[in-house]
Design a protein around this motif. Structure first.
Motif, PDB file in Angstrom:
ATOM      1  N   GLN A  39     -46.893 -30.880 -17.597  1.00 24.75           N
ATOM      2  CA  GLN A  39     -46.620 -29.252 -17.568  1.00 24.75           C
ATOM      3  C   GLN A  39     -45.042 -29.102 -17.397  1.00 24.75           C
ATOM      4  O   GLN A  39     -44.609 -28.266 -18.113  1.00 24.75           O
ATOM      5  N   ALA A  40     -44.412 -30.036 -16.466  1.00 23.70           N
ATOM      6  CA  ALA A  40     -43.087 -29.875 -16.166  1.00 23.70           C
ATOM      7  C   ALA A  40     -42.359 -30.221 -17.534  1.00 23.70           C
ATOM      8  O   ALA A  40     -41.191 -29.433 -17.939  1.00 23.70           O
ATOM      9  N   VAL A  41     -42.622 -31.217 -18.302  1.00 22.76           N
ATOM     10  CA  VAL A  41     -42.082 -31.481 -19.675  1.00 22.76           C
ATOM     11  C   VAL A  41     -42.024 -30.362 -20.728  1.00 22.76           C
ATOM     12  O   VAL A  41     -41.145 -29.803 -21.232  1.00 22.76           O
ATOM     13  N   ALA A  42     -43.360 -29.649 -20.715  1.00 22.33           N
ATOM     14  CA  ALA A  42     -43.591 -28.691 -21.690  1.00 22.33           C
ATOM     15  C   ALA A  42     -42.435 -27.515 -21.367  1.00 22.33           C
ATOM     16  O   ALA A  42     -42.089 -26.870 -22.208  1.00 22.33           O
ATOM     17  N   VAL A  43     -42.587 -27.015 -20.048  1.00 19.51           N
ATOM     18  CA  VAL A  43     -41.942 -25.832 -19.583  1.00 19.51           C
ATOM     19  C   VAL A  43     -40.438 -26.219 -19.778  1.00 19.51           C
ATOM     20  O   VAL A  43     -39.681 -25.284 -20.314  1.00 19.51           O
ATOM     21  N   GLN A  44     -40.093 -27.346 -19.602  1.00 20.32           N
ATOM     22  CA  GLN A  44     -38.527 -27.581 -19.419  1.00 20.32           C
ATOM     23  C   GLN A  44     -38.107 -27.487 -21.117  1.00 20.32           C
ATOM     24  O   GLN A  44     -37.110 -26.951 -21.308  1.00 20.32           O
ATOM     25  N   ASP A  50     -47.137 -28.543 -26.375  1.00 18.32           N
ATOM     26  CA  ASP A  50     -47.250 -29.752 -25.625  1.00 18.32           C
ATOM     27  C   ASP A  50     -48.037 -29.637 -24.387  1.00 18.32           C
ATOM     28  O   ASP A  50     -48.474 -30.710 -23.672  1.00 18.32           O
ATOM     29  N   CYS A  51     -48.688 -28.427 -23.799  1.00 17.37           N
ATOM     30  CA  CYS A  51     -49.321 -28.030 -22.774  1.00 17.37           C
ATOM     31  C   CYS A  51     -50.703 -28.700 -23.101  1.00 17.37           C
ATOM     32  O   CYS A  51     -51.424 -28.860 -22.107  1.00 17.37           O
ATOM     33  N   SER A  52     -51.047 -29.053 -24.463  1.00 13.49           N
ATOM     34  CA  SER A  52     -52.414 -29.570 -24.762  1.00 13.49           C
ATOM     35  C   SER A  52     -52.572 -30.788 -24.287  1.00 13.49           C
ATOM     36  O   SER A  52     -53.837 -31.589 -24.303  1.00 13.49           O
ATOM     37  N   LYS A  53     -51.423 -31.725 -23.812  1.00 13.84           N
ATOM     38  CA  LYS A  53     -51.546 -33.077 -23.429  1.00 13.84           C
ATOM     39  C   LYS A  53     -52.073 -33.115 -21.984  1.00 13.84           C
ATOM     40  O   LYS A  53     -52.429 -33.958 -21.383  1.00 13.84           O
ATOM     41  N   ILE A  54     -52.225 -31.793 -21.207  1.00 11.59           N
ATOM     42  CA  ILE A  54     -52.688 -31.559 -19.822  1.00 11.59           C
ATOM     43  C   ILE A  54     -54.107 -31.527 -19.876  1.00 11.59           C
ATOM     44  O   ILE A  54     -54.935 -30.823 -20.675  1.00 11.59           O
ATOM     45  N   GLU A  55     -54.853 -32.627 -19.111  1.00 11.46           N
ATOM     46  CA  GLU A  55     -56.300 -32.529 -19.151  1.00 11.46           C
ATOM     47  C   GLU A  55     -56.924 -31.661 -18.544  1.00 11.46           C
ATOM     48  O   GLU A  55     -57.788 -31.198 -19.104  1.00 11.46           O
ATOM     49  N   PHE A  56     -56.548 -31.084 -17.424  1.00  7.45           N
ATOM     50  CA  PHE A  56     -57.469 -29.855 -16.631  1.00  7.45           C
ATOM     51  C   PHE A  56     -56.890 -28.487 -17.054  1.00  7.45           C
ATOM     52  O   PHE A  56     -55.982 -28.320 -17.099  1.00  7.45           O
ATOM     53  N   GLY A  57     -57.914 -27.726 -17.089  1.00  8.75           N
ATOM     54  CA  GLY A  57     -57.709 -26.403 -17.531  1.00  8.75           C
ATOM     55  C   GLY A  57     -56.542 -25.481 -16.603  1.00  8.75           C
ATOM     56  O   GLY A  57     -55.634 -25.023 -17.462  1.00  8.75           O
ATOM     57  N   PRO A  58     -56.719 -25.450 -15.174  1.00 10.23           N
ATOM     58  CA  PRO A  58     -55.715 -24.770 -14.457  1.00 10.23           C
ATOM     59  C   PRO A  58     -54.279 -24.981 -14.778  1.00 10.23           C
ATOM     60  O   PRO A  58     -53.533 -24.065 -15.187  1.00 10.23           O
ATOM     61  N   PRO A  59     -53.777 -26.432 -14.558  1.00 13.56           N
ATOM     62  CA  PRO A  59     -52.630 -26.551 -14.929  1.00 13.56           C
ATOM     63  C   PRO A  59     -52.146 -26.305 -16.390  1.00 13.56           C
ATOM     64  O   PRO A  59     -50.940 -25.965 -16.704  1.00 13.56           O
ATOM     65  N   ARG A  60     -53.053 -26.520 -17.254  1.00 14.26           N
ATOM     66  CA  ARG A  60     -52.811 -26.146 -18.667  1.00 14.26           C
ATOM     67  C   ARG A  60     -52.373 -24.693 -19.069  1.00 14.26           C
ATOM     68  O   ARG A  60     -51.564 -24.610 -19.742  1.00 14.26           O
ATOM     69  N   ASP A  61     -53.458 -23.819 -18.349  1.00 15.03           N
ATOM     70  CA  ASP A  61     -53.182 -22.492 -18.363  1.00 15.03           C
ATOM     71  C   ASP A  61     -51.828 -22.125 -17.896  1.00 15.03           C
ATOM     72  O   ASP A  61     -51.041 -21.257 -18.231  1.00 15.03           O
ATOM     73  N   LYS A  62     -51.289 -22.677 -16.538  1.00 21.77           N
ATOM     74  CA  LYS A  62     -50.083 -22.299 -16.131  1.00 21.77           C
ATOM     75  C   LYS A  62     -49.059 -22.770 -16.714  1.00 21.77           C
ATOM     76  O   LYS A  62     -48.205 -22.149 -16.891  1.00 21.77           O
ATOM     77  N   CYS A  63     -49.251 -23.707 -17.604  1.00 21.51           N
ATOM     78  CA  CYS A  63     -48.087 -24.347 -18.399  1.00 21.51           C
ATOM     79  C   CYS A  63     -47.626 -23.105 -19.673  1.00 21.51           C
ATOM     80  O   CYS A  63     -46.619 -22.912 -19.805  1.00 21.51           O
ATOM     81  N   HIS A  64     -48.807 -22.733 -20.190  1.00 17.46           N
ATOM     82  CA  HIS A  64     -48.590 -21.740 -21.171  1.00 17.46           C
ATOM     83  C   HIS A  64     -48.095 -20.201 -20.422  1.00 17.46           C
ATOM     84  O   HIS A  64     -47.062 -19.706 -21.090  1.00 17.46           O
ATOM     85  N   LEU A  65     -48.495 -19.893 -19.329  1.00 19.10           N
ATOM     86  CA  LEU A  65     -47.865 -18.780 -18.712  1.00 19.10           C
ATOM     87  C   LEU A  65     -46.555 -19.098 -18.273  1.00 19.10           C
ATOM     88  O   LEU A  65     -45.576 -18.049 -18.403  1.00 19.10           O
ATOM     89  N   MET A  66     -46.106 -20.130 -17.701  1.00 20.83           N
ATOM     90  CA  MET A  66     -44.566 -20.201 -17.338  1.00 20.83           C
ATOM     91  C   MET A  66     -43.772 -20.343 -18.497  1.00 20.83           C
ATOM     92  O   MET A  66     -42.753 -19.751 -18.346  1.00 20.83           O
ATOM     93  N   ILE A  67     -44.114 -20.735 -19.671  1.00 20.33           N
ATOM     94  CA  ILE A  67     -43.479 -20.773 -20.761  1.00 20.33           C
ATOM     95  C   ILE A  67     -43.078 -19.393 -21.183  1.00 20.33           C
ATOM     96  O   ILE A  67     -42.261 -18.876 -21.641  1.00 20.33           O
ATOM     97  N   ALA A  68     -44.487 -18.590 -21.334  1.00 23.49           N
ATOM     98  CA  ALA A  68     -44.178 -17.249 -21.834  1.00 23.49           C
ATOM     99  C   ALA A  68     -43.451 -16.353 -21.037  1.00 23.49           C
ATOM    100  O   ALA A  68     -42.589 -15.652 -21.300  1.00 23.49           O
ATOM    101  N   GLU A  69     -43.685 -16.436 -19.470  1.00 27.41           N
ATOM    102  CA  GLU A  69     -42.784 -15.909 -18.490  1.00 27.41           C
ATOM    103  C   GLU A  69     -41.177 -16.151 -18.867  1.00 27.41           C
ATOM    104  O   GLU A  69     -40.456 -15.484 -18.551  1.00 27.41           O
TER     105      GLU A  69
END
Length: 446
Positions: A39-44, A50-69
């Motif tokens: 998650q940190a890599v994708a956001v950075q 790259d969020c697709s590498k995250i296995e579990f849904g909540p941190p994967r969703d938050k990865c998309h949300l943080m990049i978008a925001e």
């Protein structure tokens, strides 16, 4: 000789080439918390794929949300799954619309897709770009040469309503000129061509404002810049991005930690009618607070409109002129320029315990009636069922509860709307029924 691990050697070589994201990814593979590392890599790197590498849904969703925001790129919200503990795509987009504009797309790999998403949401394509009226897509504003000869079929050579002030510049001097001359003809044509509902409503209200101002403020100077500012204020006032209809309710109704643990250990009882009604009031309260913010922002726009009208004048009549302009706009635009303070009254209306039972009763009546309509008319759309439910509850609030006891929640419907009355027993009709609809759909998983 001291030997270094292979990961360190590879990482060192990548560092020399500047591929920091690749280096971090290597360590994510061997780390204990790989999901949050990815998650940190994708956001950075600002790479939602790259969020697709995250296995579990909540941190994967938050990865998309943080990049978008962080970037203002609404396309980063694509691929979000939502669900319990996660984040919804609507919540992700709400953060983008609130804090960013189309020009934040500049320089991104998917810049046109990013700008198109803003345009479809009624925020335009951004500086130096325009939206084709025939295709709805964004592109750079073409040069005059590009729109000549064979290129005249280019859909981006059609022109937009953003340049009508410049086209009529030679015919503008006063508000009366704007309301009666070439400018009004161009504006009318732009309204006829407009397909976006929010923008159409803004242009129509702006046109009516000009017509009334041409009669009341006929001698006021109407420069190109003034008219552009006035039009933008009306378009902003009808921007739907912050409307409560787009407000996600999953976080409002998400169970707390104790409830989650209890549910996991012992199972959860299905919600009864009272708990569903109380959930509806929780959403109503949250939506009222959001509506209060919206009302305040729109009231600020009304002040900007008065400033735009009177900015070129320095005499004693300036204040009176500003008030006249605001009065015309408020009379035309209605709730688009709402009065601050309405929501404060509605928020306090259901706080007292004795009064709250009436609000609980009304919310429960909505749920019972909607249950009955869904069972009897399964072919109707959710929107049709909601509209029919509201109409029938207003017509006969006790239809599904003939033994209502002492709690006469129907009185809330007989009293004036909170927007028009100081009666403590009232509802804000702009917000209440929307809250009931969204809570019902959430509870039913729709």
């Amino acid at each position: 000789m001291r030997k270094f691990p292979l990961a360190f050697a590879v990482g060192s070589s990548l560092l020399l080439t500047g591929c920091l994201g690749d280096v971090m990814s290597i360590f994510c593979e061997v780390g204990e918390d790989s999901d949050h590392c990815y998650q940190a890599v994708a956001v950075q790197e600002e790479q939602p794929e790259d969020c697709s590498k995250i296995e579990f849904g909540p941190p994967r969703d938050k990865c998309h949300l943080m990049i978008a925001e962080n970037t203002g790129d609404p396309t980063a919200c694509d691929g979000m799954e939502g669900g319990m503990m996660g984040y919804s795509k609507e919540e992700c987009l709400a953060g983008v619309w609130k804090n960013h504009m189309p020009d934040d797309c500049a320089g991104r790999d998917n810049e046109l897709d990013c700008r198109n998403a803003y345009a479809k949401h009624g925020k335009g394509c951004g500086e130096g770009y325009m939206r084709s009226k025939s295709t709805g897509d964004c592109a750079k504003v073409p040069t005059k040469e590009e729109c000549e000869g064979a290129q005249k079929l280019n859909p981006f050579c059609e022109g937009t309503d953003d340049d009508i002030e410049d086209k009529a510049a030679n015919d503008l001097n006063t508000m009366k000129d704007a309301a009666t001359g070439k400018y009004m003809e161009l504006l009318t044509q732009a309204i006829d061509d407009e397909k976006d509902p929010g923008k159409l409503a803004g242009l129509q209200a702006y046109k009516e404002f000009l017509e009334k101002s041409g009669e009341t403020l006929e001698s006021v100077t109407a420069t190109v810049d003034t008219l552009k500012e006035l039009k933008k204020i009306f378009l902003d006032a009808y921007d739907p991005s912050m409307d409560i209809e787009h407000m996600p309710v999953d976080k409002i109704l998400a169970p707390g930690l104790v409830d989650k643990i209890s549910g996991a250990l012992f199972g959860q009882d299905p919600p009864d009618n009272r708990s569903r009604a109380e959930d509806g009031l929780s959403v109503y309260e949250a939506m009222l607070k959001r509506q209060g913010d919206i009302d305040y922002l729109k009231k600020e726009k009304l002040g900007r409109l008065g400033d735009a009208i009177s900015s070129t004048l320095k005499d004693k009549a300036t204040g009176q002129l500003q008030e006249a302009a605001e009065g015309i706009a408020e009379g035309i635009a209605g709730t688009a320029f709402a009065t601050v303070g309405i929501v404060d009254h509605a928020l306090t209306s259901f706080k007292e315990a004795a009064q709250k039972e009436m609000f609980v009763g009304l919310a429960a009546a909505y749920n019972r009636r909607r249950d009955a309509i869904e069972q009897s008319s399964p072919g109707l759309s959710p929107e049709e069922i909601h509209a029919r439910t509201v109409a029938q509850v207003k017509d006969d609030p006790y239809q599904d509860n003939p033994n209502s006891g002492f709690v006469k929640y129907g009185n809330l419907l007989e009293n004036q709307d909170c927007q028009d009355s100081s009666n403590p027993l009232c509802i804000d009709n702009r917000v209440f029924w929307t809250a009931m609809d969204k809570t019902y759909r959430h509870t039913k998983g729709k």
